[in-house]
Write a protein that holds these residues in place. Structure first.
Motif, PDB file in Angstrom:
ATOM      1  N   LYS A   2      17.147  57.832  27.280  1.00 49.86           N
ATOM      2  CA  LYS A   2      17.040  58.464  28.598  1.00 49.86           C
ATOM      3  C   LYS A   2      16.809  59.955  28.429  1.00 49.86           C
ATOM      4  CE  LYS A   2      19.506  59.018  32.967  1.00 49.86           C
ATOM      5  NZ  LYS A   2      20.766  58.754  33.696  1.00 49.86           N
ATOM      6  N   ARG A   3      15.823  60.492  29.137  1.00 54.24           N
ATOM      7  CA  ARG A   3      15.479  61.901  28.998  1.00 54.24           C
ATOM      8  C   ARG A   3      16.599  62.774  29.557  1.00 54.24           C
ATOM      9  NH1 ARG A   3      11.291  64.862  27.508  1.00 54.24           N
ATOM     10  NH2 ARG A   3      10.948  66.909  28.463  1.00 54.24           N
ATOM     11  N   ILE A   4      16.933  63.816  28.793  1.00 56.19           N
ATOM     12  CA  ILE A   4      17.975  64.738  29.233  1.00 56.19           C
ATOM     13  C   ILE A   4      17.422  65.622  30.354  1.00 56.19           C
ATOM     14  CG2 ILE A   4      17.438  66.671  27.687  1.00 56.19           C
ATOM     15  CD1 ILE A   4      20.953  65.305  28.355  1.00 56.19           C
ATOM     16  N   GLU A   5      18.284  66.048  31.252  1.00 62.89           N
ATOM     17  CA  GLU A   5      17.826  66.895  32.354  1.00 62.89           C
ATOM     18  C   GLU A   5      17.381  68.248  31.836  1.00 62.89           C
ATOM     19  OE1 GLU A   5      21.328  69.319  34.369  1.00 62.89           O
ATOM     20  OE2 GLU A   5      21.712  67.167  34.507  1.00 62.89           O
ATOM     21  N   ARG A   6      16.472  68.879  32.568  1.00 63.45           N
ATOM     22  CA  ARG A   6      15.986  70.193  32.164  1.00 63.45           C
ATOM     23  C   ARG A   6      17.073  71.242  32.381  1.00 63.45           C
ATOM     24  NH1 ARG A   6      11.394  70.622  30.047  1.00 63.45           N
ATOM     25  NH2 ARG A   6      11.645  72.876  30.018  1.00 63.45           N
ATOM     26  N   LEU A   7      17.199  72.113  31.400  1.00 64.09           N
ATOM     27  CA  LEU A   7      18.212  73.158  31.459  1.00 64.09           C
ATOM     28  C   LEU A   7      17.605  74.526  31.736  1.00 64.09           C
ATOM     29  CD1 LEU A   7      20.329  72.010  28.373  1.00 64.09           C
ATOM     30  CD2 LEU A   7      21.021  71.880  30.769  1.00 64.09           C
ATOM     31  N   GLY A   8      16.419  74.780  31.169  1.00 67.10           N
ATOM     32  CA  GLY A   8      15.791  76.077  31.356  1.00 67.10           C
ATOM     33  C   GLY A   8      16.184  77.053  30.263  1.00 67.10           C
ATOM     34  N   THR A   9      16.293  78.321  30.632  1.00 66.14           N
ATOM     35  CA  THR A   9      16.625  79.382  29.672  1.00 66.14           C
ATOM     36  C   THR A   9      18.063  79.825  29.891  1.00 66.14           C
ATOM     37  OG1 THR A   9      14.326  80.142  29.750  1.00 66.14           O
ATOM     38  CG2 THR A   9      15.943  81.623  28.757  1.00 66.14           C
ATOM     39  N   LEU A  27      18.784  83.488  35.001  1.00 68.83           N
ATOM     40  CA  LEU A  27      19.602  82.682  34.096  1.00 68.83           C
ATOM     41  C   LEU A  27      19.791  81.283  34.671  1.00 68.83           C
ATOM     42  CD1 LEU A  27      21.339  82.859  31.458  1.00 68.83           C
ATOM     43  CD2 LEU A  27      23.297  83.263  32.954  1.00 68.83           C
ATOM     44  N   ASP A  28      19.463  80.267  33.875  1.00 67.11           N
ATOM     45  CA  ASP A  28      19.563  78.887  34.331  1.00 67.11           C
ATOM     46  C   ASP A  28      20.853  78.202  33.900  1.00 67.11           C
ATOM     47  OD1 ASP A  28      16.913  78.787  35.500  1.00 67.11           O
ATOM     48  OD2 ASP A  28      16.149  78.805  33.445  1.00 67.11           O
ATOM     49  N   TRP A  29      21.367  78.561  32.700  1.00 67.52           N
ATOM     50  CA  TRP A  29      22.538  77.856  32.185  1.00 67.52           C
ATOM     51  C   TRP A  29      23.207  78.677  31.096  1.00 67.52           C
ATOM     52  CZ3 TRP A  29      22.795  75.147  27.220  1.00 67.52           C
ATOM     53  CH2 TRP A  29      21.655  75.313  26.430  1.00 67.52           C
ATOM     54  N   ARG A  50      29.387  78.495  37.830  1.00 69.94           N
ATOM     55  CA  ARG A  50      29.256  77.106  38.268  1.00 69.94           C
ATOM     56  C   ARG A  50      29.034  77.030  39.778  1.00 69.94           C
ATOM     57  NH1 ARG A  50      33.543  73.519  37.619  1.00 69.94           N
ATOM     58  NH2 ARG A  50      31.991  71.898  37.990  1.00 69.94           N
ATOM     59  N   GLU A  51      29.734  77.879  40.526  1.00 72.49           N
ATOM     60  CA  GLU A  51      29.574  77.885  41.984  1.00 72.49           C
ATOM     61  C   GLU A  51      28.162  78.294  42.389  1.00 72.49           C
ATOM     62  OE1 GLU A  51      32.709  80.486  43.146  1.00 72.49           O
ATOM     63  OE2 GLU A  51      34.233  78.902  43.211  1.00 72.49           O
ATOM     64  N   ARG A  52      27.495  79.081  41.537  1.00 73.67           N
ATOM     65  CA  ARG A  52      26.114  79.485  41.792  1.00 73.67           C
ATOM     66  C   ARG A  52      25.119  78.406  41.387  1.00 73.67           C
ATOM     67  NH1 ARG A  52      25.670  84.882  38.506  1.00 73.67           N
ATOM     68  NH2 ARG A  52      23.594  83.956  38.200  1.00 73.67           N
ATOM     69  N   GLY A  53      25.602  77.337  40.771  1.00 75.19           N
ATOM     70  CA  GLY A  53      24.705  76.283  40.320  1.00 75.19           C
ATOM     71  C   GLY A  53      24.235  76.426  38.896  1.00 75.19           C
ATOM     72  N   VAL A  54      24.843  77.354  38.140  1.00 73.83           N
ATOM     73  CA  VAL A  54      24.493  77.535  36.730  1.00 73.83           C
ATOM     74  C   VAL A  54      25.176  76.441  35.904  1.00 73.83           C
ATOM     75  CG1 VAL A  54      24.668  79.076  34.737  1.00 73.83           C
ATOM     76  CG2 VAL A  54      24.169  80.015  37.001  1.00 73.83           C
ATOM     77  N   THR A  55      24.422  75.708  35.136  1.00 70.94           N
ATOM     78  CA  THR A  55      24.970  74.645  34.292  1.00 70.94           C
ATOM     79  C   THR A  55      25.752  75.241  33.132  1.00 70.94           C
ATOM     80  OG1 THR A  55      23.140  73.164  34.843  1.00 70.94           O
ATOM     81  CG2 THR A  55      24.374  72.666  32.843  1.00 70.94           C
ATOM     82  N   VAL A  56      26.894  74.632  32.789  1.00 76.42           N
ATOM     83  CA  VAL A  56      27.717  75.067  31.666  1.00 76.42           C
ATOM     84  C   VAL A  56      27.847  73.912  30.685  1.00 76.42           C
ATOM     85  CG1 VAL A  56      29.929  76.021  30.942  1.00 76.42           C
ATOM     86  CG2 VAL A  56      29.015  76.608  33.200  1.00 76.42           C
ATOM     87  N   ARG A  82      36.759  68.884  28.457  1.00 70.98           N
ATOM     88  CA  ARG A  82      35.995  70.079  28.780  1.00 70.98           C
ATOM     89  C   ARG A  82      34.670  69.738  29.442  1.00 70.98           C
ATOM     90  NH1 ARG A  82      39.822  70.847  25.659  1.00 70.98           N
ATOM     91  NH2 ARG A  82      40.724  72.881  25.129  1.00 70.98           N
ATOM     92  N   ALA A  83      34.024  68.683  28.985  1.00 70.72           N
ATOM     93  CA  ALA A  83      32.781  68.264  29.626  1.00 70.72           C
ATOM     94  C   ALA A  83      33.016  67.899  31.089  1.00 70.72           C
ATOM     95  CB  ALA A  83      32.178  67.091  28.870  1.00 70.72           C
ATOM     96  N   GLU A  84      34.109  67.196  31.352  1.00 74.10           N
ATOM     97  CA  GLU A  84      34.409  66.788  32.720  1.00 74.10           C
ATOM     98  C   GLU A  84      34.832  67.981  33.573  1.00 74.10           C
ATOM     99  OE1 GLU A  84      37.305  63.759  31.913  1.00 74.10           O
ATOM    100  OE2 GLU A  84      35.813  62.154  32.061  1.00 74.10           O
ATOM    101  N   ALA A  85      35.635  68.888  33.005  1.00 73.58           N
ATOM    102  CA  ALA A  85      36.092  70.046  33.769  1.00 73.58           C
ATOM    103  C   ALA A  85      34.930  70.967  34.136  1.00 73.58           C
ATOM    104  CB  ALA A  85      37.135  70.822  32.971  1.00 73.58           C
ATOM    105  N   LEU A  86      33.923  71.032  33.272  1.00 73.35           N
ATOM    106  CA  LEU A  86      32.797  71.922  33.508  1.00 73.35           C
ATOM    107  C   LEU A  86      31.640  71.237  34.237  1.00 73.35           C
ATOM    108  CD1 LEU A  86      32.829  73.624  29.999  1.00 73.35           C
ATOM    109  CD2 LEU A  86      33.395  74.743  32.162  1.00 73.35           C
ATOM    110  N   GLY A  87      31.778  69.930  34.471  1.00 73.39           N
ATOM    111  CA  GLY A  87      30.693  69.193  35.103  1.00 73.39           C
ATOM    112  C   GLY A  87      29.421  69.209  34.281  1.00 73.39           C
ATOM    113  N   SER A  88      29.560  69.097  32.971  1.00 74.83           N
ATOM    114  CA  SER A  88      28.430  69.275  32.047  1.00 74.83           C
ATOM    115  C   SER A  88      27.587  68.016  31.924  1.00 74.83           C
ATOM    116  CB  SER A  88      28.948  69.676  30.659  1.00 74.83           C
ATOM    117  OG  SER A  88      29.778  70.814  30.737  1.00 74.83           O
ATOM    118  N   PRO A  89      26.273  68.174  31.730  1.00 77.32           N
ATOM    119  CA  PRO A  89      25.407  67.004  31.544  1.00 77.32           C
ATOM    120  C   PRO A  89      25.432  66.451  30.132  1.00 77.32           C
ATOM    121  CG  PRO A  89      24.087  68.991  31.505  1.00 77.32           C
ATOM    122  CD  PRO A  89      25.500  69.423  31.835  1.00 77.32           C
ATOM    123  N   LEU A  90      25.987  67.217  29.186  1.00 71.13           N
ATOM    124  CA  LEU A  90      26.098  66.768  27.800  1.00 71.13           C
ATOM    125  C   LEU A  90      27.107  67.653  27.080  1.00 71.13           C
ATOM    126  CD1 LEU A  90      23.116  68.008  25.581  1.00 71.13           C
ATOM    127  CD2 LEU A  90      23.716  69.033  27.764  1.00 71.13           C
TER     128      LEU A  90
END
Length: 436
Positions: A2-9, A27-29, A50-56, A82-90
């Protein structure tokens, strides 16, 4: 896969540059060292991002998934939290070992305090693949693994780095975190071709890319993460972009942080490198060459035992002063050993800043001398206490006022426990100082 979601820069989030990171344009992530955050007490800066939508994304450094032992359930649980607390995709870690010895080899457990290379052998690959499966079953999100930089090469390696990564992905489906700075480091220090590695690895499995700086000293490239990104690293990034469009690219900086405008400038250079290389990219990505999966006559447990003995012998030579194992470059091991001791002294200085204050300019040389034949086994806080205890027993520092300060510091932090013989000696020394 499965393709990982795009993160950006993105950029590596560190407390020292937290405010600057929040102000970086476009800044994307961000990536955060997993062991440096507590799920129930996230830094305010990370919460705002995270509140701004920046992936961690949490990036682990202590799992040691390339070690001979199976991954520690407690460390895996911590990564999952930590992955769950940060809402991380990986979540990400390193293809490395960080400890050796223990029950598997019937020898004392040793800690490296550093990421050490896994031999590119069938035994190591079999063990790594099983460790990856264990980790994947324990994590709530996909796992990506990073190639590391190394000063030393294992004798008798059977695979190139690209082939090793390709077989690892084939057998486990794990994603890759490709560090182009580490490819450059291994080119300078070990003569490995970074472009050949890119051609052989499965670039379609890349989750994201690391970019970082370093410096060359006495013919050795040091992956410091404390210097600007050099042109050769950006050139490798461009070559990777010509082969595939990575979902994310991240700038790592861990020390000697520059002003915010310089950080922004490095991110701009990364974006420009990617945009320029994209114009030269072929219509379809170049897939890595995937070697056939070989049959292994050895059992997993036998492979673990052989790998465990080899890793323990190497780590003992690096941190305990034992002879270099057969086939290793003794001079390179000496350089690596000195680098490990220096890094250890720097970390101890951060967790116990009073020690360099008390010892002054002699702190680093005293610690390196202490660490040469005394491996760390219980973390850096315990290491700081043991170092102070060692100095006091030896009658150092020679200045009575400094020795008194060090004695007080040690006793304040040693904690309530039955005093050992050395503890009684230190207390007697303190009493003698007080009477003067």
């Amino acid at each position: 896969m499965k393709r990982i979601e795009r993160l950006g820069t993105g950029i590596g989030w560190r407390p020292e540059i937290a405010e600057a990171v929040e102000r970086l344009p476009g800044l994307d992530w961000v990536e955060v060292v997993a062991e440096n955050v507590c799920p129930g007490h996230l830094p305010d800066s990370l919460v705002r991002l995270r509140e701004r939508g920046v992936t961690v994304v949490p990036h682990g450094v202590a799992l040691g998934i390339g070690g001979a032992g199976r991954p520690d359930p407690g460390r895996l649980s911590a990564l999952a939290e930590r992955a769950e607390a940060l809402g991380s995709p990986l979540v990400t870690e390193h293809i490395a070992f960080v400890r050796a010895g223990g029950p598997l080899t019937a020898s004392p457990g040793l800690e490296a305090g550093h990421l050490l290379p896994v031999p590119r052998t069938r035994d190591a690959l079999a063990v790594l693949c099983e460790n990856v499966r264990i980790a994947q079953d324990s994590l709530p999100v996909p796992l990506a693994l990073e190639n590391i930089a190394a000063l030393v090469s294992w004798p008798g390696e059977e695979l190139t780095e690209g082939q090793f990564l390709a077989e690892l992905v084939d057998r486990t489906g794990v994603r890759l975190l490709v560090d182009v700075a580490n490819l450059h480091t291994n080119h300078v220090n070990r003569g490995e071709d970074p472009l050949a590695a890119l051609d052989e690895m499965p670039v379609e499995a890349i989750a994201y890319v690391h970019v970082a700086g370093g410096l060359e000293k006495d013919g050795v490239w040091h992956d410091t993460h404390a210097h600007p990104v050099p042109r050769p690293v950006l050139d490798i990034l461009a070559e990777l972009r010509r082969r595939t469009d990575p979902p994310g690219v991240l700038l790592e900086r861990d020390d000697d942080f520059p002003p915010p405008d310089e950080l922004a400038g490095e991110l701009t250079a990364i974006r420009q490198t990617l945009e320029s290389a994209a114009a030269d990219a072929p219509a379809a990505p170049v897939r890595g060459v995937r070697p056939a999966r070989p049959a292994s006559a050895a059992t997993e447990e036998a492979a673990r035992e052989r790998l465990g003995l080899a890793q323990a012998a190497l780590l003992s030579a690096l941190v305990a002063g034992t002879p270099a194992p057969e086939g290793f470059d003794a001079q390179r091991l000496w350089v690596q050993s000195r680098a490990l001791a220096a890094k250890r002294s720097d970390v101890v200085a951060k967790v116990a800043p009073e020690l360099p204050q008390i010892l002054g300019s002699g702190y680093r040389s005293a610690f390196v001398a202490y660490a040469r034949n005394r491996p760390m086994s219980s973390g850096y806080h315990r290491d700081a206490l043991d170092f102070a205890e060692h100095l006091l027993i030896a009658g150092h520092p020679q200045d009575p006022a400094a020795r008194r300060r060090l004695t007080h510091w040690w006793q304040d932090r040693a904690g309530a426990r039955p005093p050992r013989r050395t503890t009684r000696i230190v207390r007697a020394a303190r009493a003698a100082l007080v009477r003067r």
